[in-house]
Structure formats: C-alpha cells, structure tokens
Design an enzyme around this catalytic site. Structure first.
Site, short mmCIF file in Angstrom:
data_model
loop_
_atom_site.label_atom_id
_atom_site.label_comp_id
_atom_site.label_asym_id
_atom_site.label_seq_id
_atom_site.Cartn_x
_atom_site.Cartn_y
_atom_site.Cartn_z
N LYS A 235 7.04 15.68 21.78
CA LYS A 235 6.76 16.96 22.55
C LYS A 235 7.18 17.01 24.35
CE LYS A 235 2.45 18.23 20.41
NZ LYS A 235 1.09 18.61 20.32
N GLY B 65 3.85 26.21 22.64
CA GLY B 65 4.31 27.10 21.75
C GLY B 65 5.44 26.58 20.99
N TYR C 184 1.24 12.70 14.80
CA TYR C 184 1.50 13.59 14.10
C TYR C 184 0.15 13.71 13.21
CZ TYR C 184 3.20 17.37 11.06
OH TYR C 184 3.33 18.43 10.15
N LEU C 185 -0.21 15.15 13.46
CA LEU C 185 -1.36 15.34 12.53
C LEU C 185 -0.88 16.31 11.39
CD1 LEU C 185 -4.09 16.30 15.50
CD2 LEU C 185 -3.88 14.15 14.05
N LYS D 208 1.03 33.85 16.02
CA LYS D 208 -0.10 33.91 15.09
C LYS D 208 0.13 35.30 14.36
CE LYS D 208 -2.69 31.37 18.59
NZ LYS D 208 -3.39 31.36 19.89
N ASN E 203 -4.85 27.39 27.77
CA ASN E 203 -4.25 28.53 28.31
C ASN E 203 -5.22 29.27 29.27
OD1 ASN E 203 -2.29 28.45 26.06
ND2 ASN E 203 -3.71 29.30 24.54
N ARG F 151 -4.88 32.23 30.76
CA ARG F 151 -4.97 33.69 30.56
C ARG F 151 -5.79 34.29 29.56
NH1 ARG F 151 -1.18 31.54 27.29
NH2 ARG F 151 -1.23 32.59 25.10
C1 MV4 Z 1 0.97 18.99 16.88
C2 MV4 Z 1 0.86 19.35 15.42
C3 MV4 Z 1 0.49 18.13 14.77
N1 MV4 Z 1 0.20 17.05 15.37
N2 MV4 Z 1 0.48 17.94 17.67
C4 MV4 Z 1 2.76 23.56 17.85
C5 MV4 Z 1 2.74 24.40 19.17
C6 MV4 Z 1 1.98 23.26 20.11
N3 MV4 Z 1 1.32 24.24 21.02
C7 MV4 Z 1 1.32 22.36 19.29
N4 MV4 Z 1 1.70 22.44 17.88
C8 MV4 Z 1 1.64 21.45 17.14
N5 MV4 Z 1 1.01 20.31 17.72
C9 MV4 Z 1 0.20 16.88 16.95
N6 MV4 Z 1 -0.05 15.70 17.62
C10 MV4 Z 1 1.20 20.43 14.96
C11 MV4 Z 1 1.52 21.41 15.73
C12 MV4 Z 1 2.03 22.81 15.14
C13 MV4 Z 1 0.91 23.86 15.24
C14 MV4 Z 1 -0.25 23.99 16.12
C15 MV4 Z 1 -0.83 24.86 16.26
C16 MV4 Z 1 -0.75 26.14 15.67
C17 MV4 Z 1 0.57 26.32 14.71
C18 MV4 Z 1 1.27 24.97 14.59
C19 MV4 Z 1 2.46 25.27 13.64
C20 MV4 Z 1 3.12 23.96 13.70
C21 MV4 Z 1 2.80 22.76 14.25
#
Ligand code: MV4
Length: 446
Positions: A158, A164, A202-203, A237, A289, A291
């Site tokens: 990341k 986002g 990675y979740l 969303k 966030n 805001r």
């Molecule tokens: C993650 C994840 C899986 N594992 N982190 C995507 C946006 C960013 N704000 C964080 N995100 C994610 N982080 C880990 N360790 C999967 C996402 C993610 C996601 C998170 C929230 C809402 C929608 C999403 C869509 C794809 C991936």
C-alpha cells in the site's frame, strides 16, 4: 457560537450543512462555480459568492478564492463538507491563519491520518488492532522479501500517501513481489508525490466496517456505532447500512468503546470515522477519515443525533454535554447512493433533469440538490441523491426501501436506481451475507 458559516462545497452535502445551520440560527454563505450558478445549494443559502470557472481546481479547490469569499461575506467559520478540501491539512491551516473557525479537526490530525503509515502507528499506540504488516515504510526489495515471508503471503503493498485503493498491489508469492513493489512504488509516486509503501497481510474476503466517533475540545468522546460499507464497486460505495448485519451487540460495544478510547488518546476533536476490515470476528484498523462522510445519515437515523449540528457545536468549542450512555441505537437504516451514470458502462451521465419526484412517507429521507429542470454538470462527482430509509428492523427497512425506490423518479439522465432495485431483492443481500467483493461478483453474474 458561529454567526455565519461559509460552506466550501456543492450539491447535496452543501444543502445538508445549510439545513443544519438554519436549524441552529446560523447564517450561511454558499460558494459556487459558474457551472453551479442555478444550483439548489446556492438558492438555499442566505447569500452566495461565485468563486471561479467550472473545473474544480479553479473553484471548489481554489483556496484563495474561498478565503476571499469568506472575508467579503464576513463569515466567521468555514465548513469544508466532504471531498474537495475537507482533508487538506494546509487548507485547514490557512483557514485558521486567516482568523476563521475551521469546522473539522486540527491540521495536525488531518495530516497524521493522511499519512497511512503514521496513522497506523498512532492506531497501535492508541490500542487499536491493526492488520499485521511492516510497522513502517519498506525501502529495499530484500527487506520487503524478508518481511513478506514473515507476514505470510498473499501480502498487500500500500502507498503511505494512499487511501481509497490507489497504488495498492497484491503479491501472491515471492516470485510476484518485485513486480508488485515496483508497480506500487510507481503508482504511489505518480499519485501522491511519494513512493513510500508499506506491507500488510492480505485479508481475503473481509467486510468494511467503520465506526463513527464524535469528540469535543475538552476530552470527551463518544462512538455512534458502526456502518457496514462493504457493498462497493471499484472503491466507490454503493449501499451502506447501520448497524452491520454481521456484528453482535457485544462486538459493537467492544469496537465502539475502543474507537472512542483511541480518539481520546490522540486528542482528536470533531467528527471522524475509523475504518476497519472485519473477518471471522476480528477487527483490523486500516484508516481514519477526518471528515463528515457521505453515509453519515444512516448513523443519524439510528441514533437520532444530528451529526452536522454536533460537528458545528464542538468546532465552536462547546462541550459534548452527554456521555456514551446517552447514545441509544434504534432500528436499522440503509442508504442507497443514487448516481447519474450509465447503467451498463457506469460512465457519468450529466444533463438536464426533466422530471424529478422524490419518495417520502414514514422512515424515508432524501438528501439531494436535484429539482425539476436542474442541470447535472459533467465536472463533479456523479452522486446526485442519497435515499436513506429507517425502520424498526432490517427486513422492515428493506421493505420500506423497496417502496421508496419504487416511487423515485429521475427523468432526463441515466441513474443507478434500477441497480438498487435489483440489489435489494438478492437472497444474499436479504440475508446480510456479503463482503467487500460481493457486489462486483454479483454485477458480473447478473
Ligand atoms: C486491504 C484489503 C485486504 N487486506 N488491506 C482498499 C481501499 C483501502 N482504503 C483499503 N483497501 C483494502 N485494504 C488488507 N490488508 C482489501 C481492501 C479492499 C477494500 C477495502 C474496503 C472496501 C472495499 C475494498 C475493495 C477492495 C479491496
């Protein structure tokens, strides 16, 4: 209390803020681009100032023009709304340097949470559970390799300046890591001006659950429960609900009190949202966030608390005046984000609204700047209405939502109303059984 607030935003959120101000007896100043001269947010404010041409960078992102407008109009505070300058620490500083109240947290807290690595460290220090990963930026590929094998694959890379989803890269194994790192670094540098990246486990199929918090300038903080925002497409969303159908009352109380404790620990003030990924009963902090959020109305519906009013009150230095025990959760709320978009390509669908009829009746709220004959300009976000429904329980809420979606008429432009009408009939949605990838899978299959 403030006497006159300049609202540095447009569309439904500018209306939402103007309404709170009017309820509080505070005068409002709208700002608008030349494309928005006939907009509802201009009509609803007490006065308005044109701040520039249509492109956002020349108007709603034009700091000097907004500060000049506030000076000319004699405003004593500025509300940034959401998007645009709402999470810009330098804008918050400028607002304060010019002697205006900034309706939001301190510039330092905005900057802290804008740096995702610093935010995660602050979360750990404040006692929140985070996703296992590097506890800082990762520089050398060799370091990344060592860390990734410790964390376990797949890992997610990341951007420190991200959020986002931009600049996120997954590596499924060591052979994949070098590529993922270089892509992530390149995207981070291009989008955020810094190639700093960090690593997380990675979740696989989590839910996105966020906790609303509210804190005053005197050390008091409460949580207002959670929102389940898992139903999204390409990090946008689509439908949110509160409470999350996945949580028990005990889980809600536990994560909520930890979130409130954390904001007290960092001295945060104002409204804020702490984002978690949730899987198999465990929460992992990912971001905060600083805001007001688009989906704040579902929290207002289940708590009866006017979040914008509270945000303005605490920004003016007033004490919260109540504790956690006074926050009561009642029923269920769902928000549908109505976008002006092509239902097949999802391309924005700006244009003239030739017919507009908003639903009403028990438990139905519509936040929208649309009206018969209004024009949706092509320059800004495609969100044109938020349909928010409240009922004693989730199934009654879904039935009310079906009724309200059936009444909603927006003619002249394409919208995603039919998407929502179909989505709420799906068996998995009815059962509350979904994760962050569910909607994209569902859209491919229907
Ligand atoms: C993650 C994840 C899986 N594992 N982190 C995507 C946006 C960013 N704000 C964080 N995100 C994610 N982080 C880990 N360790 C999967 C996402 C993610 C996601 C998170 C929230 C809402 C929608 C999403 C869509 C794809 C991936």
């Amino acid at each position: 209390m403030f006497r006159k607030i300049l609202i540095a935003n447009r569309g439904e959120i500018a209306l939402r803020i103007a309404r709170a101000c009017r309820d509080m007896g505070i005068a409002t100043v709208a700002v608008h681009s030349t494309a928005d001269a006939d907009s509802m947010h201009v009509r609803l404010a007490d006065e308005s100032v044109c701040i520039g041409p249509p492109a956002a960078r020349d108007s709603y992102l034009n700091r000097a023009a907004i500060l000049s407008a506030a000076t000319i109009a004699g405003a004593d505070a500025i509300h940034p709304g959401l998007g645009f300058l709402a999470e810009d620490a330098s804008f918050a500083s400028m607002v304060e340097e010019h002697g205006f109240g900034f309706i939001g947290p301190t510039p330092e807290h905005i900057a802290l949470m804008g740096d995702k690595i610093a935010a995660k460290r602050a979360a750990v220090a404040a006692g929140l559970p985070v996703v296992p990963g590097s506890d800082g930026p990762v520089y050398a590929d060799s370091e990344a390799r060592r860390l990734a094998s410790e964390i376990g694959y797949p890992v997610l890379i990341k951007a420190a300046g991200g959020g986002g989803g931009k600049g996120m890269q997954r590596a499924d194994g060591p052979n994949d890591l070098e590529r993922a790192l270089s892509v992530a670094r390149r995207e981070a540098a291009a989008n955020f001006g810094s190639d700093a990246v960090y690593l997380e486990r990675y979740l696989d199929r989590p839910r996105h659950i966020e906790v609303q918090i509210l804190a005053d300038h005197h050390g008091a903080a409460v949580h207002l429960g959670e929102r389940d925002c898992s139903l999204q497409r390409r990090f946008q969303k689509v439908l949110e609900e509160a409470p999350s159908p996945a949580l028990t009352a005990e889980e809600r109380e536990r994560i909520g009190s930890r979130a409130a404790e954390a904001v007290r620990a960092i001295g945060y003030r104002g409204v804020g949202t702490i984002e978690f990924l949730w899987t198999e009963g465990t929460f992992y902090f990912i971001e905060m966030n600083t805001r007001l959020q688009v989906e704040h109305p579902i929290t207002e519906m289940i708590t009866g608390i006017d979040l914008v009013r509270e945000q303005i009150r605490v920004a003016a230095g007033e004490p919260l005046g109540y504790g956690q025990e006074a926050v009561r959760f009642q029923g269920h709320a769902i928000e549908c984000r109505i976008n002006a978009e092509n239902p097949r390509t999802f391309a924005p669908s700006p244009g003239r609204v030739t017919q507009y009829h908003a639903p009403g009746g028990p438990g139905v709220r519509v936040d929208s700047a649309l009206y018969d004959g209004s024009f949706v300009p092509p320059y800004y976000d495609s969100l044109v209405a938020k349909l928010v429904v409240h009922a004693p329980n989730r199934e009654e809420c879904r039935m009310r939502l079906r009724r309200a979606l059936g009444e909603f008429v927006i003619g002249g432009i394409d919208t995603n109303l039919d998407l929502h009408r179909a989505l709420i009939e799906d068996g998995d949605f009815v059962a509350g059984r979904y994760d962050i990838h569910w909607l994209e899978r569902w859209m491919r299959s229907t």
